[in-house]
Design an enzyme around this catalytic site. Structure first.
Site, PDB file in Angstrom:
ATOM      1  N   ASP A   1      93.111  35.375 -46.138  1.00  0.00           N
ATOM      2  CA  ASP A   1      93.715  35.910 -47.417  1.00  0.00           C
ATOM      3  C   ASP A   1      93.990  37.265 -47.642  1.00  0.00           C
ATOM      4  O   ASP A   1      94.902  37.689 -48.375  1.00  0.00           O
ATOM      5  CB  ASP A   1      92.340  35.789 -48.612  1.00  0.00           C
TER       6      ASP A   1
ATOM      7  N   LYS B   1      95.027   4.213 -38.371  1.00  0.00           N
ATOM      8  CA  LYS B   1      95.712   3.922 -39.469  1.00  0.00           C
ATOM      9  C   LYS B   1      95.235   4.675 -40.451  1.00  0.00           C
ATOM     10  O   LYS B   1      94.127   4.461 -41.176  1.00  0.00           O
ATOM     11  CB  LYS B   1      95.833   2.481 -39.659  1.00  0.00           C
TER      12      LYS B   1
ATOM     13  N   LYS C   1      93.887  -4.131 -38.837  1.00  0.00           N
ATOM     14  CA  LYS C   1      93.000  -3.620 -39.953  1.00  0.00           C
ATOM     15  C   LYS C   1      91.589  -3.981 -39.741  1.00  0.00           C
ATOM     16  O   LYS C   1      91.146  -4.814 -39.189  1.00  0.00           O
ATOM     17  CB  LYS C   1      93.399  -4.017 -41.070  1.00  0.00           C
TER      18      LYS C   1
HETATM   19  S1  IVH Z   1     103.644   3.870 -38.002  1.00  0.00           S
HETATM   20  C1  IVH Z   1     107.153   1.338 -39.751  1.00  0.00           C
HETATM   21  N1  IVH Z   1     101.355   5.030 -37.754  1.00  0.00           N
HETATM   22  O1  IVH Z   1     100.604   2.813 -42.844  1.00  0.00           O
HETATM   23  C2  IVH Z   1     106.466   2.590 -40.222  1.00  0.00           C
HETATM   24  N2  IVH Z   1     101.967   4.077 -39.961  1.00  0.00           N
HETATM   25  O2  IVH Z   1     100.940  -0.036 -44.103  1.00  0.00           O
HETATM   26  C3  IVH Z   1     106.023   3.210 -39.127  1.00  0.00           C
HETATM   27  N3  IVH Z   1     100.274   4.663 -41.438  1.00  0.00           N
HETATM   28  O3  IVH Z   1     103.705   3.122 -44.473  1.00  0.00           O
HETATM   29  C4  IVH Z   1     104.653   3.545 -39.415  1.00  0.00           C
HETATM   30  N4  IVH Z   1      98.675   5.581 -40.464  1.00  0.00           N
HETATM   31  O4  IVH Z   1     102.586   5.337 -43.911  1.00  0.00           O
HETATM   32  C5  IVH Z   1     102.310   4.397 -38.581  1.00  0.00           C
HETATM   33  N5  IVH Z   1      99.483   5.857 -37.139  1.00  0.00           N
HETATM   34  C6  IVH Z   1     100.197   5.228 -38.171  1.00  0.00           C
HETATM   35  C7  IVH Z   1      99.726   4.981 -39.521  1.00  0.00           C
HETATM   36  C8  IVH Z   1     100.889   4.447 -40.494  1.00  0.00           C
HETATM   37  C9  IVH Z   1      99.075   5.138 -41.475  1.00  0.00           C
HETATM   38  C10 IVH Z   1     100.842   4.065 -42.882  1.00  0.00           C
HETATM   39  C11 IVH Z   1     102.440   4.413 -43.139  1.00  0.00           C
HETATM   40  C12 IVH Z   1     102.991   3.057 -43.527  1.00  0.00           C
HETATM   41  C13 IVH Z   1     101.916   2.076 -43.939  1.00  0.00           C
HETATM   42  C14 IVH Z   1     102.039   0.611 -43.726  1.00  0.00           C
END
Ligand code: IVH
Length: 668
Positions: free
Chosen positions: A38, A117, A316
């Site tokens: 800060d 994910k 998932k």
């Molecule tokens: S790859 C085609 N990698 O999940 C898009 N997506 O359900 C390629 N997401 O809209 C995305 N973690 O925002 C990718 N490790 C990851 C991810 C990820 C979260 C999100 C992404 C996408 C959504 C689809």
């Protein structure tokens, strides 16, 4: 200092701050304390204040743009932002992998990269010559919202990249919030009398899509890049793994958890191991793994369907269940006196959060579950939803479990608890019960009611416990001395709160009627009532008369009449009138003849072409109504991107579902 000296010092400070940001957010290894950090920022701010001409848009001080980011402009994505196909079981994953192998032919043995994910919202960052020029949400995939001003306020996102950088780069990734920061935001929401966010994803989305970037800045959002939008210039990586490494070198945060696998069984092993080993420890919400073909050339060969790439899949985890033991059942008293049983369970980790308390809703539910104190129970929590007890493990009973009985006396005031007729709820019959008064005050001051910011739980607890506030009207006689007497209340805070109160007198009657907290009267009913009556007339209306209003049924009419029939409510109204609150009937909006007259809309998921607020405003302008929940009376549910449980409910009720395009046509 000479101008040259100033310039050198500015650059030194900026460099140093950026380096600390990188260490903190990207490497997770800060080397200075928050206070030291800060101090550096303050030094830079002071120097820039003395030399305003030297402020550059990418200076770390410009992150918290004071300017409102206004409404979000639409951004057309250079390449569509796609979605991911889901695999919900081992079989589905095998099927996906089978399609990949088939698509590539026998000779190819693709390597897979596996990553968490992250449960946040996707965001595309565009850098030109290493400088952040634009940030956009996914929107409908083709058109997103320009959230550059807000993203500049996220400290984990570099405004300037390091080292050799491509001419133009679009890094796509996830904006999210850690569990711990999510809890802090929700505590603050509750203190301010605002609705807490239901989950971290929601919180991240709400925090990013703020009109004022300062709010975004205060929320400690994070970002991990996970996919490639665009790379123009030399040294384009050949693999996904290589791409992520290149980003990390430039200073863009990427998640450090990722694995490689070259056959399906390896992926499955990892999927199970990750769930047990990593998932419970993670600081942020993850709802599965993403499995990707590593080679960018093979990705290109596989291509995409209309919505999803064929080279990636979201594998998932199903809704999580956890086992725990009921240690106690406590009773919480709501605004209308309803007594709700809440199971206190041995803290247990489930779907990314620790659960120690589960609402049992009402005593019928306790009966249905056959739940006793001491029971082992199965708790379920799917991503979006609050945890619930799904069943009692009767087999593990020892005989020492004790039944749960509705309390005879209110846990807050000791007054008698009664069950009204056939109603499921037991209620505390004392209208001056402090628990009820506290809840009523919080409701009265909440954003959708009289909107008194800063009148949160901590303030209300102290004011009611000390006896300074006995009912809502006492808010209007609060003084500086009253507030300064409270714990943790400095002059500034007291002043701010007192400043909020006068504006609440001018709120529309609909907000006042809603704020009174009459059972069964939500925002919509309050709006209808306030268009038909002034408050004094409403208080005199009989149940029979009220029931003639199309939106008001027998139960609601009886509840309104009985609320206003109580002598203490009459006295309260007199005091509110004396305090100068707005009792005036509102002008009725004439909607017959408008195209959406009589139609009600519920929105779920994100809209690409406009914000929810804009969409709601448009519906109202055309004579329609909007609601936040789906019922059989809903005319349309508009499903945007990543719709929630409202879509499921709409389907089960047979409510007509519109895509964004269909909705747009309707309002054109
Ligand atoms: S790859 C085609 N990698 O999940 C898009 N997506 O359900 C390629 N997401 O809209 C995305 N973690 O925002 C990718 N490790 C990851 C991810 C990820 C979260 C999100 C992404 C996408 C959504 C689809």
């Amino acid at each position: 200092m000479t101008p040259k000296g100033v310039q050198a010092e500015l650059e030194r400070l900026r460099r140093e701050i950026r380096e600390h940001d990188r260490r903190y957010y990207v490497l997770d290894k800060p080397v200075v304390s928050d206070a030291e950090y800060d101090a550096l920022v303050r030094a830079l701010k002071d120097l820039e204040a003395a030399h305003p001409e030297s402020v550059t848009p990418d200076s770390p001080t410009q992150r918290v743009g004071g300017a409102a980011s206004a409404d979000f402009k639409p951004v057309t994505h250079a390449a569509a932002m796609l979605s991911l196909e889901n695999a919900a079981s081992e079989e589905e994953f095998r099927e996906w992998a089978g399609r990949v192998f088939k698509g590539l032919g026998r000779s190819e043995r693709p390597e897979f990269v596996i990553e968490p994910k992250i449960d946040g919202l996707s965001c595309a960052l565009t850098y030109e010559k290493g400088r952040l020029v634009r940030a956009a949400t996914r929107g409908d995939g083709t058109t997103g919202e320009d959230v550059t001003a807000n993203v500049r306020a996220i400290r984990s996102i570099p405004l300037v990249l390091q080292g050799p950088v491509p001419e133009r780069l679009e890094a796509r990734g996830e904006v999210f919030i850690d569990h711990a920061d999510f809890d802090l935001v929700n505590e603050a929401q509750e203190r301010a009398g605002r609705e807490p966010f239901v989950n971290p994803r929601n919180c991240a989305a709400g925090s990013l899509r703020q009109k004022d970037a300062k709010t975004t800045a205060a929320r400690r959002l994070k970002f991990y890049a996970h996919s490639l939008g665009l790379w123009e210039g030399p040294s384009k990586p050949e693999t996904h793994e290589g791409y992520l490494k290149a980003l990390a070198l430039m200073g863009i945060p990427v998640c450090s958890l990722r694995w490689k696998a070259d056959d399906v069984d390896d992926v499955l092993r990892l999927y199970n191991e990750f769930r047990q080993v990593n998932l419970p420890e993670l600081a942020f919400a993850v709802d599965g793994l993403v499995v990707k073909v590593d080679s960018l050339a093979l990705q290109k060969r596989l291509g995409t369907t209309a919505k999803c790439p064929r080279w990636a899949v979201a594998f998932k985890y199903p809704a999580s269940k956890a086992l725990s033991r009921v240690e106690e059942v406590v009773f919480s008293v709501g605004r209308t006196g309803a007594v709700t049983p809440v199971a206190k369970v041995k803290p247990v980790w489930c779907a990314g959060v620790t659960i120690s308390s589960v609402s049992l809703h009402n005593f019928d539910e306790v009966g249905r579950l056959g739940l006793k104190v001491g029971d082992e129970v199965v708790i379920e929590r799917a991503g979006e939803v609050i945890p619930k007890v799904v069943r009692v493990v009767a087999e593990s009973r020892t005989g020492k479990e004790t039944p749960v009985a509705p309390p005879k006396a209110c846990p807050a005031c000791g007054a008698e608890v009664v069950k009204e007729g056939e109603a499921v709820a037991y209620r505390c019959a004392n209208p001056s019960c402090p628990a009820q008064i506290k809840r009523s005050l919080l409701h009265f001051a909440s954003r959708d009611a009289l909107d008194i910011e800063g009148f949160g739980e901590a303030v209300v607890d102290q004011l009611v416990d000390s006896g300074r506030i006995k009912d809502i009207s006492d808010i209007y006689t609060l003084t500086m001395e009253d507030l300064l007497g409270l714990e943790l209340f400095a002059e500034k805070k007291a002043e701010n709160l007192l400043k909020q109160i006068p504006a609440s007198r001018k709120r529309r009657l609909a907000e006042l009627v809603f704020g009174l907290g009459i059972r069964h009267v939500g925002e919509k009913t309050a709006e209808t009532l306030a268009e038909l009556y002034g408050l004094s007339e409403l208080a005199r209306a009989s149940a029979d008369e009220l029931q003639k209003i199309p939106e008001v049924g027998a139960v609601v009419a009886a509840s309104i009449a009985s609320f206003f029939g109580a002598p203490e409510v009459r006295r309260l109204l007199d005091r509110l009138k004396d305090a100068g609150l707005n009792f005036k009937k509102m002008p009725k909006k004439e909607t017959t003849g408008l195209p959406l007259h009589g139609k009600s809309f519920v929105f779920t998921g994100g809209l690409g072409s406009m914000t929810r607020e804009e969409a709601s405003a448009k519906v109202k302008e055309l004579g329609g109504k909007t609601s936040s929940s789906v019922s059989s009376k809903t005319s349309f549910v508009v499903a945007g991107t990543e719709p929630g449980s409202k879509l499921t409910k709409a389907k089960s009720l047979g409510v007509k579902i519109l895509t964004e395009e269909e909705f747009m046509r309707l309002i054109k």
